[in-house]
Design an enzyme around this catalytic site. Structure first.
Site, PDB file in Angstrom:
ATOM      1  CE1 TYR A 238       7.561 -25.856  41.451  1.00 41.80           C
ATOM      2  CE2 TYR A 238       9.345 -27.531  40.914  1.00 41.80           C
ATOM      3  CZ  TYR A 238       8.539 -26.239  40.569  1.00 41.80           C
ATOM      4  OH  TYR A 238       8.702 -25.887  39.288  1.00 41.80           O
TER       5      TYR A 238
ATOM      6  CG  ASN B   6       0.152 -25.777  41.741  1.00 41.24           C
ATOM      7  OD1 ASN B   6       0.569 -25.617  40.533  1.00 41.24           O
ATOM      8  ND2 ASN B   6       1.282 -25.947  42.519  1.00 41.24           N
TER       9      ASN B   6
ATOM     10  CG  HIS C 188       3.053 -22.208  32.522  1.00 45.77           C
ATOM     11  ND1 HIS C 188       2.789 -20.745  33.357  1.00 45.77           N
ATOM     12  CD2 HIS C 188       3.826 -22.981  33.396  1.00 45.77           C
ATOM     13  CE1 HIS C 188       3.107 -21.158  34.687  1.00 45.77           C
ATOM     14  NE2 HIS C 188       4.014 -22.393  34.673  1.00 45.77           N
TER      15      HIS C 188
ATOM     16  CG  ASP D 141     -11.899 -23.020  27.273  1.00 45.79           C
ATOM     17  OD1 ASP D 141     -11.935 -22.018  27.701  1.00 45.79           O
ATOM     18  OD2 ASP D 141     -11.842 -23.812  26.324  1.00 45.79           O
TER      19      ASP D 141
ATOM     20  CG  HIS E 210       1.474 -21.014  40.544  1.00 42.78           C
ATOM     21  ND1 HIS E 210       1.622 -21.977  39.675  1.00 42.78           N
ATOM     22  CD2 HIS E 210       0.795 -20.168  40.155  1.00 42.78           C
ATOM     23  CE1 HIS E 210       0.735 -21.994  38.642  1.00 42.78           C
ATOM     24  NE2 HIS E 210       0.268 -20.583  38.917  1.00 42.78           N
ATOM     25  CG  LEU E 211       4.244 -25.548  45.846  1.00 46.05           C
ATOM     26  CD1 LEU E 211       4.570 -26.742  45.281  1.00 46.05           C
ATOM     27  CD2 LEU E 211       4.308 -25.636  47.339  1.00 46.05           C
ATOM     28  CB  SER E 212       8.142 -21.633  42.524  1.00 43.87           C
ATOM     29  OG  SER E 212       7.370 -21.867  41.301  1.00 43.87           O
TER      30      SER E 212
ATOM     31  NE  ARG F  23       9.322 -22.514  35.233  1.00 43.33           N
ATOM     32  CZ  ARG F  23       9.120 -23.913  35.098  1.00 43.33           C
ATOM     33  NH1 ARG F  23       8.015 -24.330  35.233  1.00 43.33           N
ATOM     34  NH2 ARG F  23       9.981 -24.695  34.790  1.00 43.33           N
TER      35      ARG F  23
HETATM   36  C1  DQA Z   1       4.409 -24.595  39.831  1.00 42.03           C
HETATM   37  C2  DQA Z   1       4.954 -23.593  38.816  1.00 42.03           C
HETATM   38  C3  DQA Z   1       4.866 -24.190  37.288  1.00 42.03           C
HETATM   39  O1  DQA Z   1       5.680 -23.169  36.457  1.00 42.03           O
HETATM   40  C4  DQA Z   1       5.431 -25.691  37.292  1.00 42.03           C
HETATM   41  O2  DQA Z   1       5.338 -26.072  36.035  1.00 42.03           O
HETATM   42  C5  DQA Z   1       4.821 -26.517  38.304  1.00 42.03           C
HETATM   43  C6  DQA Z   1       4.822 -26.078  39.501  1.00 42.03           C
HETATM   44  C7  DQA Z   1       4.467 -24.157  41.315  1.00 42.03           C
HETATM   45  O3  DQA Z   1       3.658 -24.884  42.095  1.00 42.03           O
HETATM   46  O4  DQA Z   1       5.404 -23.446  41.478  1.00 42.03           O
HETATM   47  O5  DQA Z   1       4.914 -27.598  38.037  1.00 42.03           O
HETATM   48  O6  DQA Z   1       2.931 -24.732  39.563  1.00 42.03           O
END
Ligand code: DQA
Length: 172
Positions: A50, A101, A107, A114, A127-129, A138
């Protein structure tokens, strides 16, 4: 142009009145930034995945971006699903767009999706990753299909890109 760091007061005002609407102090675009669970630990949490930037760093960069764009921006973070839903509901009539985010709730949470749909405003998911290059669970996000777009894997700069894209769409 107003940059405020925390929307709690105004959003709570909307919720407590039971109107789902908060006052609108100006005509400038207002973006609500929603950070999901565990993102308060950014900087310390799995930095190899992250990054080393903290949530405060990311919010400061977004605030600078908001200033450049001439918009208002507000930030919320919670580790609690119901709390996020209450705050998203409370932003109705107040935020013109949402940058989110959803973190782990991406997930798992139909209810969060909703709530986002209920606002009726455009949503950009960040998403950072790169969630597609990680564990298979994911790869499914309940939010993605209702978002106007998704940015995944570009790290902290992804938030700024998402903000710019959201504002561009709202101004189109
Ligand atoms: C996340 C990716 C998700 O799978 C994970 O649960 C996170 C961070 C990301 O920013 O990459 O908490 O949303």
């Amino acid at each position: 142009m107003t940059v405020s760091k925390d929307v709690d007061k105004d959003v709570d005002k909307g919720v407590s009145k039971g109107q789902g609407k908060a006052e609108r102090p100006s005509q400038e675009l207002r973006i609500l930034v929603v950070h999901g669970p565990n993102l308060n630990l950014l900087g310390k949490r799995e930095p190899e995945i992250y990054g080393t930037q903290t949530l405060a760093d990311i919010d400061a960069d977004l605030a600078a971006g908001a200033k450049d764009l001439g918009i208002e921006i507000e930030f919320i973070q919670s580790n609690h699903e119901g709390d996020l839903i209450d705050r998203i509901q409370g932003s109705m009539g107040y935020a013109d767009g949402i940058l989110i985010n959803p973190a782990g709730f991406s997930h798992s949470s139909v209810a969060l999706r909703d709530a986002l749909v209920a606002t009726g405003v455009p949503v950009v998911e960040i998403h950072l990753s790169n969630v597609y290059a990680r564990e298979s669970f994911r790869r499914r996000s309940y939010v993605s299909a209702i978002a106007i777009g998704v940015i995944s894997g570009l790290g902290a700069p992804g938030y700024r890109f998402g903000l710019e894209a959201l504002v561009k769409r709202l101004r189109a």
